[in-house]
Design an enzyme around this catalytic site. Structure first.
Site, PDB file in Angstrom:
ATOM      1  N   ARG A   1       3.099  10.552  -4.252  1.00 40.04           N
ATOM      2  CA  ARG A   1       3.694  11.586  -3.393  1.00 40.04           C
ATOM      3  C   ARG A   1       5.026  11.131  -2.843  1.00 40.04           C
ATOM      4  O   ARG A   1       5.240   9.956  -2.556  1.00 40.04           O
ATOM      5  CB  ARG A   1       2.747  11.882  -2.220  1.00 40.04           C
ATOM      6  CG  ARG A   1       1.475  12.608  -2.605  1.00 40.04           C
ATOM      7  CD  ARG A   1       1.717  14.062  -2.954  1.00 40.04           C
ATOM      8  NE  ARG A   1       2.191  14.828  -1.834  1.00 40.04           N
ATOM      9  CZ  ARG A   1       1.399  15.476  -0.969  1.00 40.04           C
ATOM     10  NH1 ARG A   1       0.082  15.451  -1.132  1.00 40.04           N
ATOM     11  NH2 ARG A   1       1.906  16.169   0.026  1.00 40.04           N
TER      12      ARG A   1
ATOM     13  N   HIS B   1      -2.654  -0.235  -2.804  1.00 45.45           N
ATOM     14  CA  HIS B   1      -2.956  -0.023  -1.387  1.00 45.45           C
ATOM     15  C   HIS B   1      -4.443   0.140  -1.101  1.00 45.45           C
ATOM     16  O   HIS B   1      -4.835   0.236   0.061  1.00 45.45           O
ATOM     17  CB  HIS B   1      -2.182   1.197  -0.864  1.00 45.45           C
ATOM     18  CG  HIS B   1      -0.707   0.981  -0.833  1.00 45.45           C
ATOM     19  ND1 HIS B   1      -0.048   0.488   0.268  1.00 45.45           N
ATOM     20  CD2 HIS B   1       0.245   1.151  -1.785  1.00 45.45           C
ATOM     21  CE1 HIS B   1       1.250   0.387   0.010  1.00 45.45           C
ATOM     22  NE2 HIS B   1       1.452   0.785  -1.243  1.00 45.45           N
TER      23      HIS B   1
ATOM     24  N   LYS C   1     -15.296   5.657   4.552  1.00 48.05           N
ATOM     25  CA  LYS C   1     -14.935   5.368   5.944  1.00 48.05           C
ATOM     26  C   LYS C   1     -16.129   5.037   6.831  1.00 48.05           C
ATOM     27  O   LYS C   1     -15.961   4.679   7.996  1.00 48.05           O
ATOM     28  CB  LYS C   1     -14.155   6.551   6.544  1.00 48.05           C
ATOM     29  CG  LYS C   1     -12.870   6.887   5.801  1.00 48.05           C
ATOM     30  CD  LYS C   1     -11.907   5.711   5.765  1.00 48.05           C
ATOM     31  CE  LYS C   1     -10.613   6.064   5.047  1.00 48.05           C
ATOM     32  NZ  LYS C   1      -9.681   4.908   4.974  1.00 48.05           N
TER      33      LYS C   1
ATOM     34  N   ASP D   1     -12.202  -0.791   2.675  1.00 47.41           N
ATOM     35  CA  ASP D   1     -10.860  -0.279   2.933  1.00 47.41           C
ATOM     36  C   ASP D   1      -9.833  -1.316   2.500  1.00 47.41           C
ATOM     37  O   ASP D   1     -10.090  -2.523   2.609  1.00 47.41           O
ATOM     38  CB  ASP D   1     -10.676   0.019   4.422  1.00 47.41           C
ATOM     39  CG  ASP D   1      -9.868   1.291   4.665  1.00 47.41           C
ATOM     40  OD1 ASP D   1      -9.134   1.692   3.742  1.00 47.41           O
ATOM     41  OD2 ASP D   1      -9.980   1.871   5.749  1.00 47.41           O
TER      42      ASP D   1
ATOM     43  N   ASP E   1       0.622 -29.656 -26.279  1.00 48.68           N
ATOM     44  CA  ASP E   1       0.231 -28.470 -25.518  1.00 48.68           C
ATOM     45  C   ASP E   1      -0.786 -28.773 -24.422  1.00 48.68           C
ATOM     46  O   ASP E   1      -1.064 -27.929 -23.572  1.00 48.68           O
ATOM     47  CB  ASP E   1      -0.408 -27.441 -26.462  1.00 48.68           C
ATOM     48  CG  ASP E   1      -1.797 -27.880 -26.884  1.00 48.68           C
ATOM     49  OD1 ASP E   1      -2.773 -27.211 -26.510  1.00 48.68           O
ATOM     50  OD2 ASP E   1      -1.919 -28.927 -27.551  1.00 48.68           O
TER      51      ASP E   1
END
Length: 741
Positions: A10, A165, A278, A372, A679
């Site tokens: 958004r 987020h 929540k 969250d 290596d």
């Protein structure tokens, strides 16, 4: 002039339609606030969906022109794209899986995935229209997981940051997604991948190593010869903004009204978007438990609960809203009195002034999500407490709990613990409130949104510098020609070559890693040059090397330097070594073989190797760490060395290493060209032992003492072939480029 391009699902403004056309209004979201100053600077741009479907071409042109004045660039989406990409894949697959609700709410529809790919490509097309070399592209969140790789494929050298987020789930949860590999590969198109917490970083690294053919050193992922860094950057807020609101007249008026309404009660506030992650129902359950078990608090506490509408047209969200309504109604029906309502529940958005008033006057803020990413409500509450009072109750499942450790940290699933935390909070003495709040306010102030932006962008620049330094060390182009030129101008050379991983690729079964005809021919060409001494120096058993190369002109060194063989002589070992220690070490290794399916022991003359390449990922590493800890004191007492390498743990006599073996050869002759390829961890001893003028080349781009690196055995063979070819060329004049060495 280079610019920063911010990309998110958004835009940071709301686009809405009225009778006069389309209008713009600012968004109050944390990301919009945090990056607001960045995208408005100079020629920076923010790309995103305007938030509404705009199908008319004229309207799209007009809206784009309005947004362009604000440095915003729209990505227009159809209603079908919104339904399938946003509501479908992003919110019906990624959101529930990443919040650990896969079994309850995740739906895997192929059409959703198709639209998700298509919309990510749509964002890519808009980026490519405005991006230029030297730009920085910062992509945000789970809606655009494929976008970093899509941009990388079109602009390989551009600087790309990605930030997630929401939480990143454990591998066990993430692997449920049918398209999990594609999502990880999309993210790995970035140079820097950011998360809110270190736990999220660990989950991401674990998923990447288990699902993809990548290598990891600490938090650096090597993918397709690129180094990608994953790191935690806890997001902050604009603390000064939230601290300033309680001083405004409008907020103070609202605050006084709230105080007078709840003058005889301790006010507990909770503010959430409607979402199953929540923990709203669990919070109500804990509050009801308090009222039932501690009736003395009736009339003395009140819960002011705001739930902001979100996706309530979706059945599971509508069901959650109805359940909240019922639970609140039941609690109020049972416990309220004429003068007192236990829960004041509002299902609506509220203006920032009312929010600030609640933050500033509440006695307790209750933040109890089940899962969250960060949860900025907790930080907003802390920033608003300009008198350093109030108590924050915070779920351990929120990223903010890793920073705000002076909050009352609770498990949101434990109703009794939440209940007791509320009682502790409402009875907490003022001096303790202030001690805790001052500490949290300092953290919120220091690690604010500006700090978050700065440390992420600084780290992104650091990662790009690291990648460029790796590019300058890579043997290609001018560097390759410089080494070949030096080879041409020398007359007495020694070339040290490791075998597995250097001349041939690794195999799960060592017996399958046999030389091909091309390699035999290449080594024969090198040894045919009388100026060359070609040394194959390997950790393999001398019997194995003899079987593969005993017929060649190579000087062979086996088992890291315990066995030697020249072309015209038989094998001999260095004197003064014993293997009596094996009787004590072997039984310990056997117990780890018994405990770790897929592991096995390889016995060499003066070393024992515990291999776990075939063991379950994660389990082998865990057992190797245990074994290392168990053996380290015994190894020290017995004069042994522990070497932890690529899916192996080796125990050997400390006197044996490739560096010592190489020096015994170098000291015998006055070589004017010394080069070593390797290596493995054991090759580091070789690189460190070489004289300053020698050329050391690591195969693979991990951290090394070597001066240069090549990506794979194919590149090693190419350089060696260049040596052979240069024999038939006229030597070039020596140039300043030899100063590289």
């Amino acid at each position: 002039m280079s610019k920063t391009i911010i990309v998110s699902n958004r835009l940071p403004v709301r686009v809405s339609k009225d009778t006069d056309g389309y209008t713009l209004s600012p968004s109050e979201g944390g990301l919009a606030t945090g990056l607001g100053s960045m995208y408005k600077k100079e020629n920076n741009v923010w790309i995103g969906w305007p938030g509404v479907e705009i199908t008319d071409a004229t309207d799209q042109h007009n809206v784009a022109a309005m947004l362009d004045e604000l440095n915003l660039q729209p990505v227009f989406l159809s209603q079908d794209e919104i339904n399938e990409y946003y509501e479908g894949f992003a919110n019906d697959v990624l959101w529930p899986v990443f919040h650990y609700y896969a079994s309850t709410y995740a739906f895997y529809k192929k059409s959703n995935w198709d639209y998700y790919q298509a919309v990510n490509n749509k964002f890519k097309d808009v980026i490519l229209k405005i991006a230029a070399p030297g730009d920085t592209i910062w992509i945000h969140d789970y809606h655009l997981l494929l976008l970093p790789a899509l941009v990388r494929n079109s602009m390989p050298d551009v600087s790309i940051g990605f930030f997630q987020h929401i939480p990143f789930p454990s591998h066990e949860m993430f692997r449920l997604i049918p398209w999990r590999d594609e999502l990880l590969l999309g993210m790995l198109g970035a140079d820097l991948i950011g998360f809110h917490t270190f736990d999220d970083v660990k989950h991401f690294l674990n998923a990447a190593t288990r699902l993809l053919p990548v290598t990891i050193s600490a938090n650096v992922i090597t993918h397709e010869e690129r180094s990608v860094v994953a790191e935690s950057f806890p997001m902050g807020i604009d603390d000064k903004k939230y601290a300033s609101y309680p001083l405004k007249h409008k907020v103070q008026t609202q605050a006084e009204l709230i105080k007078s309404t709840f003058k005889d009660c301790k006010l507990i506030i909770s503010i959430d978007r409607l979402d199953y992650s929540k923990g709203i129902l669990q919070r109500l359950q804990a509050f009801e438990l308090l009222l039932r078990q501690y009736p003395e608090y009736k009339g003395k506490i009140a819960l002011y609960m705001i739930v902001v509408p979100s996706r309530d047209s979706v059945p599971q969200y509508a069901h959650l809203r109805d359940e909240i309504d019922k639970r609140v109604g039941n609690i109020n029906a049972i416990y309220r009195t004429i003068e007192w309502n236990p829960i004041n529940y509002y299902y609506r958005s509220i203006p920032i002034e009312m929010l600030s008033a609640l933050y500033s006057v509440a006695d307790v803020c209750l933040v109890t999500p089940m899962r969250d990413g960060m949860n900025l409500v907790s930080k907003e509450f802390v920033a608003s407490r300009i008198n350093d009072d109030g108590v924050l109750i915070l779920s351990e499942m929120a990223g903010a709990s890793k920073e705000l450790i002076d909050a009352l940290i609770i498990n949101p699933n434990n109703s009794e613990e939440v209940c007791n935390a509320i009682i502790t909070a409402v009875n907490m003495p003022l001096d303790e409130q202030q001690r805790r709040m001052r500490s949290m306010r300092q953290i919120v102030s220091k690690f604010n949104i500006s700090h978050w932006v700065k440390i992420f962008m600084d780290k992104l620049k650091e990662v790009k510098q690291m990648q460029r330094s790796m590019q300058t060390r890579h043997v290609s182009g001018a560097t390759e020609q410089s080494i070949i030129n030096r080879y041409q101008h020398t007359n007495k050379r020694i070339i040290f070559l490791d075998y597995d991983g250097t001349l041939v690729g690794f195999r799960s079964n060592m017996e399958q890693a046999i030389p091909d005809e091309e390699l035999y021919n290449l080594l024969n060409d090198l040894t045919d040059d009388p100026a060359n001494e070609v040394v194959l120096i390997s950790g393999r058993k001398h019997e194995s090397l003899n079987e593969l190369f005993g017929h060649s002109k190579l000087y062979l060194i086996a088992e890291h330097g315990s066995w030697f063989k020249q072309e015209t002589s038989s094998w001999h070992k260095i004197s003064g070594l014993n293997d009596n220690w094996k009787h004590d070490i072997y039984p310990i290794l056997e117990t780890y073989v018994d405990r770790t399916p897929g592991s096995f022991i390889e016995e060499k003359s003066y070393s024992l190797v515990w291999h776990y390449r075939k063991a379950q990922k994660g389990l082998g590493e865990l057992r190797a760490n245990e074994l290392m800890n168990n053996l380290k004191y015994m190894a020290s007492d017995k004069g042994l060395q522990l070497l932890s390498g690529d899916k192996v743990l080796e125990v050997k006599n400390v006197e044996i290493n490739k560096g010592k073996a190489a020096l015994t050869l170098i000291d015998k002759n006055n070589y004017d060209f010394i080069i070593a390829f390797g290596d493995d961890y054991t090759d580091e001893d070789l690189f460190k032992a070489l004289p300053d003028g020698a050329i050391s080349i690591k195969v693979g781009s991990n951290v090394s003492a070597a001066k240069f690196y090549l990506r794979n055995p194919g590149e090693v063979r190419k350089l060696l072939a260049g040596f052979v070819a240069s024999k038939n060329q006229e030597p070039r004049a020596r140039k300043q480029e030899t100063l590289l060495f």
